[in-house]
Scaffold this active site. Structure first.
Site, PDB file in Angstrom:
ATOM      1  N   LYS A   1       0.857  -1.188   0.000  1.00 37.22           N
ATOM      2  CA  LYS A   1       0.000   0.000   0.000  1.00 37.22           C
ATOM      3  C   LYS A   1       0.895   1.240   0.000  1.00 37.22           C
ATOM      4  O   LYS A   1       1.071   1.932   1.008  1.00 37.22           O
ATOM      5  CB  LYS A   1      -0.963  -0.030   1.203  1.00 37.22           C
ATOM      6  CG  LYS A   1      -2.220   0.808   0.973  1.00 37.22           C
ATOM      7  CD  LYS A   1      -3.336   0.424   1.906  1.00 37.22           C
ATOM      8  CE  LYS A   1      -4.476   1.435   1.928  1.00 37.22           C
ATOM      9  NZ  LYS A   1      -5.218   1.603   0.687  1.00 37.22           N
TER      10      LYS A   1
ATOM     11  N   LEU B   1      -3.878  -5.104  -4.395  1.00 34.96           N
ATOM     12  CA  LEU B   1      -3.792  -4.878  -2.956  1.00 34.96           C
ATOM     13  C   LEU B   1      -4.626  -5.942  -2.234  1.00 34.96           C
ATOM     14  O   LEU B   1      -5.772  -6.200  -2.632  1.00 34.96           O
ATOM     15  CB  LEU B   1      -4.357  -3.487  -2.622  1.00 34.96           C
ATOM     16  CG  LEU B   1      -4.160  -3.094  -1.157  1.00 34.96           C
ATOM     17  CD1 LEU B   1      -2.715  -2.680  -0.920  1.00 34.96           C
ATOM     18  CD2 LEU B   1      -5.096  -1.972  -0.762  1.00 34.96           C
TER      19      LEU B   1
ATOM     20  N   GLU C   1      -7.730  -4.904 -10.365  1.00 32.50           N
ATOM     21  CA  GLU C   1      -8.585  -4.310  -9.332  1.00 32.50           C
ATOM     22  C   GLU C   1      -9.021  -2.936  -9.803  1.00 32.50           C
ATOM     23  O   GLU C   1      -8.755  -2.555 -10.937  1.00 32.50           O
ATOM     24  CB  GLU C   1      -7.831  -4.225  -8.003  1.00 32.50           C
ATOM     25  CG  GLU C   1      -6.574  -3.385  -8.094  1.00 32.50           C
ATOM     26  CD  GLU C   1      -5.767  -3.339  -6.803  1.00 32.50           C
ATOM     27  OE1 GLU C   1      -6.327  -3.572  -5.720  1.00 32.50           O
ATOM     28  OE2 GLU C   1      -4.559  -3.035  -6.892  1.00 32.50           O
TER      29      GLU C   1
END
Ligand SMILES: Cc1ncc(COP(=O)(O)O)c(C=O)c1O
Length: 290
Positions: free
Chosen positions: A145, A201, A177
């Site tokens: 992240k 993530l 994503e």
């Protein structure tokens, strides 16, 4: 607003960071966004675990430790009372003369602030949102992240300019994503989301939703999803700590399924809200709020 910066709680206006901070110069840092409801940080253990993993992957020693993080986050919430809020937490490799390689000795910069969580407007939840498909042009470690979000920023901006709220990203023809969310697709009663790897993530909401679906014996698979799967899906969902589970009802301007949020989404969101309230209820009474 009172924020936390390097061991001190102070008004936002007084919080200053050097322009030589490696976060500013290189984007050399990581972050977390942790939601809180009724004064309780939701899924805090999972967020702290991911935080530690991000730190370790960028080889930055944990500057606060488990009890340090918990104490600081709880105190920051107390200093900023209000409704449902999220904490934005950022850690960078600190201030040093500009050089790509790690400095011999720096102190990490730790910043945290409380931001309101805007509940979705009821009509947004009821109608769903628009998304567009874009190539995934991010780096190869999207499992970290990292604060280095330029490609995500450009993708989201393109989505907004096309009247959508999210860009759903494809790498080599496969779904990764969203620019700021994980993605689920539904065909019939089968739910699928891409498996975890370095390209996405490990979303805390993604895991929570998967556990929920498995608990309800819903057929659910973590497997590769192609562009054609997205274009033929009955339902598409976005998940994130602030969006929770949002139905995508228009993809590149075309209706998803019948163009309205579907029944599997409805059932899953209801289950999510129940599980969330149960988890929070237990913590609220532990904390003596209840
Ligand atoms: C790129 C990306 N993927 C997924 C997510 C969802 O993660 P979480 O559910 O932990 O908020 C986010 C959150 O903002 C994100 O930025």
């Amino acid at each position: 607003m009172t924020v936390f910066l390097n061991g001190r709680y102070l008004p936002l206006e007084q919080a200053k960071v050097s322009p030589l901070d490696r976060g500013f110069v290189f984007g050399d840092g990581i972050y977390e966004v942790i939601p809180s409801y009724q004064g309780v940080l939701f899924l805090l253990d999972a967020h702290l675990e991911r935080l530690r993993r991000s730190l370790s992957e960028i080889r930055l020693p944990d500057p606060m430790g488990e009890s340090g993080w918990r104490g600081m986050l709880e105190h920051l919430l107390e200093l900023n009372p209000g409704g449902d809020r999220g904490i934005y937490l950022q850690i960078t490799r600190g201030v040093a003369p500009r050089d790509h390689a790690f400095p011999a000795a720096t102190e990490a910069t730790v910043f945290a602030m409380v931001t309101p969580i805007k509940p979705q407007r009821p009509e947004t939840t009821a109608q769903g949102v628009g998304a567009i498909l874009l190539p995934d042009e991010r780096w190869g470690r999207c499992d970290i992240k990292a604060i280095t979000l330029l490609a995500n920023v450009l993708a989201r901006q393109t989505a907004v300019e096309q009247g959508a709220i999210e860009a759903i990203l494809l790498r080599d023809g496969r779904l990764t994503e969203g620019a700021a969310s994980n993605v689920f697709v539904v065909h019939g009663d089968v739910v699928r989301t891409p498996p975890l790897d370095r390209g996405i993530l490990p979303g805390i909401t993604r895991r929570f939703v998967l556990d929920l679906l498995e608990g309800h014996s819903r057929p659910v698979f973590e497997e590769a999803i192609l562009e054609s799967d997205l274009r033929t899906a009955d339902e598409i969902w976005l998940t994130s700590s602030t969006k929770e589970i949002l139905a995508v009802t228009r993809l590149d301007g075309q209706p998803v399924g019948v163009g309205r949020p579907g029944p599997v989404w409805r059932e899953t969101l209801d289950g999510y809200q129940r599980a969330k309230n149960d988890a929070l209820g237990a913590r609220v009474s532990e904390n003596g709020y209840g």
